[in-house]
Design a protein around this motif. Structure first.
Motif, PDB file in Angstrom:
ATOM      1  N   ILE A 112     -15.510  -1.567 -21.737  1.00 58.00           N
ATOM      2  CA  ILE A 112     -14.157  -1.002 -21.641  1.00 58.00           C
ATOM      3  C   ILE A 112     -13.897  -0.565 -20.199  1.00 58.00           C
ATOM      4  CG2 ILE A 112     -12.651   0.884 -22.368  1.00 58.00           C
ATOM      5  CD1 ILE A 112     -14.050   0.837 -25.068  1.00 58.00           C
ATOM      6  N   VAL A 113     -12.755  -0.980 -19.666  1.00 59.38           N
ATOM      7  CA  VAL A 113     -12.379  -0.645 -18.298  1.00 59.38           C
ATOM      8  C   VAL A 113     -11.061   0.128 -18.316  1.00 59.38           C
ATOM      9  CG1 VAL A 113     -11.809  -1.530 -16.005  1.00 59.38           C
ATOM     10  CG2 VAL A 113     -13.509  -2.720 -17.420  1.00 59.38           C
ATOM     11  N   VAL A 114     -11.026   1.238 -17.595  1.00 61.14           N
ATOM     12  CA  VAL A 114      -9.815   2.051 -17.477  1.00 61.14           C
ATOM     13  C   VAL A 114      -9.540   2.284 -15.999  1.00 61.14           C
ATOM     14  CG1 VAL A 114      -8.685   4.225 -18.034  1.00 61.14           C
ATOM     15  CG2 VAL A 114     -10.276   3.207 -19.672  1.00 61.14           C
ATOM     16  N   SER A 115      -8.309   2.013 -15.582  1.00 58.26           N
ATOM     17  CA  SER A 115      -7.913   2.228 -14.188  1.00 58.26           C
ATOM     18  C   SER A 115      -6.768   3.228 -14.116  1.00 58.26           C
ATOM     19  CB  SER A 115      -7.486   0.908 -13.534  1.00 58.26           C
ATOM     20  OG  SER A 115      -8.552  -0.025 -13.545  1.00 58.26           O
ATOM     21  N   MET A 116      -6.794   4.087 -13.113  1.00 58.30           N
ATOM     22  CA  MET A 116      -5.748   5.082 -12.914  1.00 58.30           C
ATOM     23  C   MET A 116      -5.411   5.181 -11.436  1.00 58.30           C
ATOM     24  SD  MET A 116      -4.565   6.740 -15.610  1.00 58.30           S
ATOM     25  CE  MET A 116      -4.939   6.458 -17.335  1.00 58.30           C
ATOM     26  N   GLN A 117      -4.107   5.223 -11.125  1.00 55.98           N
ATOM     27  CA  GLN A 117      -3.700   5.393  -9.734  1.00 55.98           C
ATOM     28  C   GLN A 117      -2.415   6.208  -9.617  1.00 55.98           C
ATOM     29  OE1 GLN A 117      -2.887   1.490  -8.084  1.00 55.98           O
ATOM     30  NE2 GLN A 117      -0.889   1.389  -9.085  1.00 55.98           N
ATOM     31  N   ASN A 118      -1.996   6.816 -10.704  1.00 53.29           N
ATOM     32  CA  ASN A 118      -0.705   7.491 -10.715  1.00 53.29           C
ATOM     33  C   ASN A 118      -0.693   8.763  -9.874  1.00 53.29           C
ATOM     34  OD1 ASN A 118       1.900   6.915 -11.976  1.00 53.29           O
ATOM     35  ND2 ASN A 118       1.725   8.938 -12.901  1.00 53.29           N
ATOM     36  N   GLU A 119      -1.849   9.462  -9.852  1.00 55.57           N
ATOM     37  CA  GLU A 119      -1.917  10.721  -9.120  1.00 55.57           C
ATOM     38  C   GLU A 119      -2.385  10.482  -7.685  1.00 55.57           C
ATOM     39  OE1 GLU A 119      -0.789  13.373 -10.446  1.00 55.57           O
ATOM     40  OE2 GLU A 119      -0.640  12.689 -12.523  1.00 55.57           O
ATOM     41  N   LYS A 120      -2.052  11.410  -6.804  1.00 50.75           N
ATOM     42  CA  LYS A 120      -2.475  11.289  -5.411  1.00 50.75           C
ATOM     43  C   LYS A 120      -3.916  11.745  -5.220  1.00 50.75           C
ATOM     44  CE  LYS A 120       2.172  11.859  -3.505  1.00 50.75           C
ATOM     45  NZ  LYS A 120       3.038  12.654  -2.605  1.00 50.75           N
ATOM     46  N   SER A 121      -4.419  12.494  -6.211  1.00 53.46           N
ATOM     47  CA  SER A 121      -5.775  13.019  -6.127  1.00 53.46           C
ATOM     48  C   SER A 121      -6.742  12.110  -6.886  1.00 53.46           C
ATOM     49  CB  SER A 121      -5.828  14.435  -6.705  1.00 53.46           C
ATOM     50  OG  SER A 121      -7.140  14.814  -7.027  1.00 53.46           O
ATOM     51  N   GLN A 122      -7.856  11.762  -6.232  1.00 49.39           N
ATOM     52  CA  GLN A 122      -8.880  10.953  -6.893  1.00 49.39           C
ATOM     53  C   GLN A 122      -9.439  11.697  -8.103  1.00 49.39           C
ATOM     54  OE1 GLN A 122     -13.396   9.854  -5.819  1.00 49.39           O
ATOM     55  NE2 GLN A 122     -11.949   9.067  -4.309  1.00 49.39           N
ATOM     56  N   LEU A 123      -9.618  13.011  -7.983  1.00 46.74           N
ATOM     57  CA  LEU A 123     -10.149  13.813  -9.083  1.00 46.74           C
ATOM     58  C   LEU A 123      -9.218  13.779 -10.285  1.00 46.74           C
ATOM     59  CD1 LEU A 123     -12.239  15.761 -10.223  1.00 46.74           C
ATOM     60  CD2 LEU A 123     -10.986  17.645  -9.129  1.00 46.74           C
ATOM     61  N   GLN A 124      -7.907  13.901 -10.043  1.00 47.52           N
ATOM     62  CA  GLN A 124      -6.945  13.868 -11.150  1.00 47.52           C
ATOM     63  C   GLN A 124      -6.929  12.503 -11.828  1.00 47.52           C
ATOM     64  OE1 GLN A 124      -3.496  15.221  -8.825  1.00 47.52           O
ATOM     65  NE2 GLN A 124      -3.359  17.011 -10.168  1.00 47.52           N
TER      66      GLN A 124
ATOM     67  N   ALA B 246      -8.410   9.039 -16.363  1.00 47.97           N
ATOM     68  CA  ALA B 246      -9.121   7.843 -16.809  1.00 47.97           C
ATOM     69  C   ALA B 246     -10.149   8.187 -17.876  1.00 47.97           C
ATOM     70  CB  ALA B 246      -9.797   7.154 -15.614  1.00 47.97           C
ATOM     71  N   MET B 247     -10.845   9.293 -17.721  1.00 45.86           N
ATOM     72  CA  MET B 247     -11.826   9.720 -18.726  1.00 45.86           C
ATOM     73  C   MET B 247     -11.137  10.074 -20.036  1.00 45.86           C
ATOM     74  SD  MET B 247     -14.906   9.422 -17.659  1.00 45.86           S
ATOM     75  CE  MET B 247     -15.732  10.437 -18.898  1.00 45.86           C
ATOM     76  N   ARG B 248      -9.954  10.616 -19.930  1.00 47.26           N
ATOM     77  CA  ARG B 248      -9.183  10.962 -21.135  1.00 47.26           C
ATOM     78  C   ARG B 248      -8.858   9.708 -21.938  1.00 47.26           C
ATOM     79  NH1 ARG B 248      -3.551  14.389 -20.608  1.00 47.26           N
ATOM     80  NH2 ARG B 248      -3.012  14.520 -22.831  1.00 47.26           N
TER      81      ARG B 248
ATOM     82  N   SER C 259       0.841  -1.195   0.000  1.00 44.05           N
ATOM     83  CA  SER C 259       0.000   0.000   0.000  1.00 44.05           C
ATOM     84  C   SER C 259       0.874   1.242   0.000  1.00 44.05           C
ATOM     85  CB  SER C 259      -0.912   0.014   1.221  1.00 44.05           C
ATOM     86  OG  SER C 259      -1.662   1.227   1.259  1.00 44.05           O
ATOM     87  N   VAL C 260       0.603   2.163  -0.916  1.00 41.55           N
ATOM     88  CA  VAL C 260       1.378   3.393  -0.990  1.00 41.55           C
ATOM     89  C   VAL C 260       0.483   4.606  -0.771  1.00 41.55           C
ATOM     90  CG1 VAL C 260       3.118   2.429  -2.507  1.00 41.55           C
ATOM     91  CG2 VAL C 260       1.091   3.499  -3.502  1.00 41.55           C
ATOM     92  N   ASN C 261      -0.764   4.365  -0.414  1.00 41.93           N
ATOM     93  CA  ASN C 261      -1.683   5.473  -0.216  1.00 41.93           C
ATOM     94  C   ASN C 261      -2.671   5.104   0.875  1.00 41.93           C
ATOM     95  OD1 ASN C 261      -3.235   7.786  -0.585  1.00 41.93           O
ATOM     96  ND2 ASN C 261      -2.926   7.734  -2.800  1.00 41.93           N
ATOM     97  N   THR C 262      -2.981   6.041   1.696  1.00 48.49           N
ATOM     98  CA  THR C 262      -3.909   5.764   2.796  1.00 48.49           C
ATOM     99  C   THR C 262      -5.318   6.257   2.494  1.00 48.49           C
ATOM    100  OG1 THR C 262      -3.273   7.852   3.854  1.00 48.49           O
ATOM    101  CG2 THR C 262      -2.063   5.860   4.507  1.00 48.49           C
ATOM    102  N   THR C 263      -5.549   6.778   1.301  1.00 48.59           N
ATOM    103  CA  THR C 263      -6.883   7.230   0.899  1.00 48.59           C
ATOM    104  C   THR C 263      -7.286   6.507  -0.382  1.00 48.59           C
ATOM    105  OG1 THR C 263      -5.979   9.065  -0.405  1.00 48.59           O
ATOM    106  CG2 THR C 263      -6.503   9.502   1.909  1.00 48.59           C
ATOM    107  N   ASP C 264      -8.577   6.513  -0.652  1.00 47.40           N
ATOM    108  CA  ASP C 264      -9.093   5.853  -1.859  1.00 47.40           C
ATOM    109  C   ASP C 264      -8.937   6.792  -3.048  1.00 47.40           C
ATOM    110  OD1 ASP C 264      -9.811   3.637  -0.395  1.00 47.40           O
ATOM    111  OD2 ASP C 264     -11.838   4.360  -0.009  1.00 47.40           O
ATOM    112  N   SER C 265      -7.698   6.921  -3.557  1.00 46.11           N
ATOM    113  CA  SER C 265      -7.430   7.850  -4.656  1.00 46.11           C
ATOM    114  C   SER C 265      -7.447   7.178  -6.022  1.00 46.11           C
ATOM    115  CB  SER C 265      -6.079   8.545  -4.450  1.00 46.11           C
ATOM    116  OG  SER C 265      -5.036   7.593  -4.437  1.00 46.11           O
ATOM    117  N   ALA C 266      -7.226   5.867  -6.072  1.00 47.02           N
ATOM    118  CA  ALA C 266      -7.222   5.166  -7.351  1.00 47.02           C
ATOM    119  C   ALA C 266      -8.653   5.055  -7.878  1.00 47.02           C
ATOM    120  CB  ALA C 266      -6.603   3.785  -7.204  1.00 47.02           C
ATOM    121  N   VAL C 267      -8.776   5.104  -9.214  1.00 45.95           N
ATOM    122  CA  VAL C 267     -10.098   5.122  -9.845  1.00 45.95           C
ATOM    123  C   VAL C 267     -10.161   4.067 -10.937  1.00 45.95           C
ATOM    124  CG1 VAL C 267     -11.717   6.490 -11.226  1.00 45.95           C
ATOM    125  CG2 VAL C 267     -10.444   7.572  -9.369  1.00 45.95           C
TER     126      VAL C 267
END
Length: 392
Positions: free
Chosen positions: A284-296, A301-303, A267-275
């Motif tokens: 189609i499934v897209v996953s993103m976890q690179n940013e610390k912000s869930q919004l980012q 992911a939408m991009r 675990s590298v994050n203590t919040t649910d930031s991955a989307v």
């Protein structure tokens, strides 16, 4: 053309000459001028539109107009060059009928007109309208375990360095590293820094990279020095504009959030930031976890989702059309083995075009131009042949 004392008379005759009615190519008359005239009118209209500040208030429309303007610019330039060369040849032929001294200029002028006609015919061959777009590039490790992940990392560096040589920017949207520093999967955006001709666009070059890339080398994990074969997969999508290209109904999305993790599941994050975003209609499934912000992460992911949906829509249209508008070289089947990277022989081989060279170290350092050029040339030849013209 050699400028002589007869040049002023020749220019006057050219100005008075009637407009040719067809474009001669390879000894045949190809009736294309009506289409060219329409393109000239469209080019002029877009030029007026782009000069209107109100148009630029709609960024998506301005981008679409800019891409179309650049695409039509190739036709306009080729047409003007052919028109001037054809008029020169016609005027010289008419003058030669009255003055034999002009006859010596006719063959060279006619050859120039034929060459210009061939260039015009080439630019009139339908091209991929997405050539001027930026791209989303995805690299995934395949069979081969850690060695495959290390090779996927090599591919990511190769594309990054190639992009730098082209003057493009590279943004890593998401990446998952392996235990030994390889890449299990990565998604990057490659963007041109300034608008230019479509044939110089990012998609025009990188669209041929989709498929399976095979590597043959001694893995770092191999203690006995045996050569292993592994592979990594590359997928390339033209990037969709933020508005106008793809309409996504928010009700069609299932969005899950979770805690991001690093190599080995740590675990590298203590919040649910991955989307994780699932487009329910297409799966189609897209996953993103690179940013610390869930919004980012959601925005990134939408991009990627928009790019994948745009590509899926275009593939469906190409499959339904009598003439596929996609590349003749780039295959729909992304499981196709397109290239082999042989480290012991320092050899790279493209299995679609027959290209082979013994400078693998340089290619992996970003010198990918000649390899891609072989695909561009093969694609252009296939398009020209499909259009029923060209040089034998």
């Amino acid at each position: 053309m050699v400028v002589s004392a007869r040049a002023p008379a020749l220019l006057l005759c050219r100005a008075a000459a009637g407009r040719p009615t067809s474009v001669p190519v390879g000894g045949t008359q190809v009736e294309q001028l009506d289409a060219v005239e329409a393109m000239l009118a469209e080019h002029a209209q877009i030029e007026r539109d782009l000069a209107d500040p109100a148009v630029h208030a709609d960024a998506a429309r301005a981008r679409r107009l800019g891409r179309r303007y650049a695409e039509l610019g190739r036709v306009v330039q080729a047409y003007r060059q052919w028109r001037a060369a054809a008029d020169d040849a016609q005027a010289a032929a008419e003058l030669a009928a009255e003055d034999a001294s002009f006859a010596t200029e006719v063959p060279a002028l006619q050859a120039a007109a034929d060459e210009a006609a061939e260039r015009l015919h080439r630019v009139l061959v339908p091209r991929d309208p997405d050539d001027g777009r930026d791209v989303i590039l995805e690299i995934k490790a395949g069979e081969g375990g850690e060695e495959s992940a290390l090779f996927a990392g090599d591919l990511l560096r190769m594309y990054t360095r190639y992009a730098e040589r082209q003057g493009w920017s590279v943004q890593v949207l998401d990446a998952t590293e392996s235990d030994l520093g390889g890449v299990k999967d990565a998604q990057v955006a490659v963007k041109a820094r300034a608008a230019g001709p479509p044939e110089d666009g990012v998609w025009a070059h990188l669209k041929y990279e989709g498929g399976v890339h095979r590597v043959q080398r001694v893995p770092v994990t191999e203690s006995q020095g045996r050569i292993h074969t592994s592979a990594a997969g590359v997928m390339v999508f033209p990037e969709a504009d933020d508005d106008g290209d793809v309409d996504i109904d928010q009700n069609d999305l299932r969005i899950d959030v979770y805690r991001s993790s690093g190599p080995g599941g740590q675990s590298v994050n203590t919040t649910d930031s991955a989307v994780r975003i699932t487009h329910v209609p297409t799966g189609i499934v897209v996953s993103m976890q690179n940013e610390k912000s869930q919004l980012q992460n959601r925005e990134q992911a939408m991009r990627v989702l928009r790019a994948r949906l745009l590509a899926a829509r275009q593939e469906e249209a190409a499959a339904a059309a009598s003439e596929a508008r996609r590349s003749q070289v780039r295959t729909v089947d992304r499981s196709e083995r397109i290239r082999t990277y042989n480290f012991p022989e320092n050899r790279i081989a493209d299995h679609r075009t027959g290209y082979k060279a013994y400078n693998l170290d340089q290619v992996l350092d970003g010198d990918l131009g000649p390899v891609i050029a072989s695909a561009v040339e093969a694609d252009d030849a296939a398009r020209l042949a499909a259009a029923g013209g060209g040089v034998a």
